[in-house]
Design an enzyme around this catalytic site. Structure first.
Site, PDB file in Angstrom:
ATOM      1  N   GLY A 227       0.784  -1.224   0.000  1.00  0.00           N
ATOM      2  CA  GLY A 227       0.000   0.000   0.000  1.00  0.00           C
ATOM      3  C   GLY A 227       0.815   1.271   0.000  1.00  0.00           C
ATOM      4  O   GLY A 227       0.258   2.354   0.165  1.00  0.00           O
TER       5      GLY A 227
ATOM      6  N   TYR B 159      -4.797   4.027 -10.981  1.00  0.00           N
ATOM      7  CA  TYR B 159      -5.102   5.449 -10.886  1.00  0.00           C
ATOM      8  C   TYR B 159      -6.600   5.727 -10.985  1.00  0.00           C
ATOM      9  O   TYR B 159      -7.096   6.678 -10.387  1.00  0.00           O
ATOM     10  CB  TYR B 159      -4.305   6.227 -11.930  1.00  0.00           C
ATOM     11  CG  TYR B 159      -2.852   6.308 -11.543  1.00  0.00           C
ATOM     12  CD1 TYR B 159      -2.444   7.096 -10.479  1.00  0.00           C
ATOM     13  CD2 TYR B 159      -1.895   5.552 -12.205  1.00  0.00           C
ATOM     14  CE1 TYR B 159      -1.121   7.146 -10.097  1.00  0.00           C
ATOM     15  CE2 TYR B 159      -0.564   5.594 -11.816  1.00  0.00           C
ATOM     16  CZ  TYR B 159      -0.190   6.398 -10.762  1.00  0.00           C
ATOM     17  OH  TYR B 159       1.119   6.432 -10.373  1.00  0.00           O
TER      18      TYR B 159
END
Length: 211
Positions: A157, A190
């Site tokens: 992450g 994204y």
């Protein structure tokens, strides 16, 4: 950078409900980003309500020595061009002249870093494991470049944290038209972060030598 075809992505104000852990946007760097796989579930917390320029993201234990390190995010401050290029080599980006990397860092509006370090260690002992930078007019527009995470630390992450915190800093500075260029293999990442590909038909255009 990178070998894949890049696409332009834009984060506008109306995408912010999807940013920082919200639901996936219905539509969808040179940042040719090297982020590694997107972890599921994501162990990284949501910083959207915080005003942070430095934060310990998580602790990491060296399996060989059992020594614990902090993984720290920072905005601003000196980022060494040689360390950036070493990271580029790890993610298999083409080699760039170090003096030009140094100029790019110094001329950027914002440089963010993620480092591995022992608590309280001097700056020279920090190990750079992630970085991103952006250029901006300081008022309306910003473009994010060179987003990368050391392959040894991908899948935890950190790419998400790096991008979230940089975007948060730009929004605090009232810069809301945020763009980047993404290789095909990271477009979905994204999209989940609130960016849209070619919104409203807007196209990124590039000067072609020898036209």
């Amino acid at each position: 950078m990178g070998s894949g075809q890049s696409r332009m992505a834009v984060c506008h104000g109306f995408f912010l409900n999807n940013l920082f852990g919200g639901s996936d946007p219905s539509s969808s760097s040179n940042s040719s980003e090297s982020l590694g796989p997107d972890p599921d579930p994501d162990p990284v917390r949501d910083w959207s309500e915080e005003d942070i320029d430095q934060v310990v993201i998580m602790t990491w234990k060296d399996s060989n020595s059992d020594i614990e390190y902090d993984i720290v995010y920072r905005n601003g401050g000196l980022v060494d061009a040689a360390a950036v290029e070493a990271l580029c080599e790890k993610v298999n980006w083409p080699k760039r002249p170090q003096h030009k990397v140094d100029a790019a860092l110094k001329n950027s509006f914002l440089v963010s870093s993620i480092t591995l370090e022992k608590t309280g260690c001097p700056p020279e002992e920090r190990r750079l494991i992630g970085t991103a930078r952006c250029t901006s007019d300081g008022a309306f527009n910003a473009t994010i470049w060179d987003v990368m995470v050391d392959p040894e630390f991908q899948g935890q992450g950190l790419g998400k944290a790096l991008l979230e915190l940089m975007v948060r800093t730009l929004l605090r500075r009232e810069i809301s038209n945020i763009t980047l260029f993404a290789d095909a293999q990271v477009v979905d990442f994204y999209k989940r972060m609130g960016f849209d590909v070619d919104p409203e038909g807007i196209k990124g255009m590039f000067f072609r030598f020898g036209y």
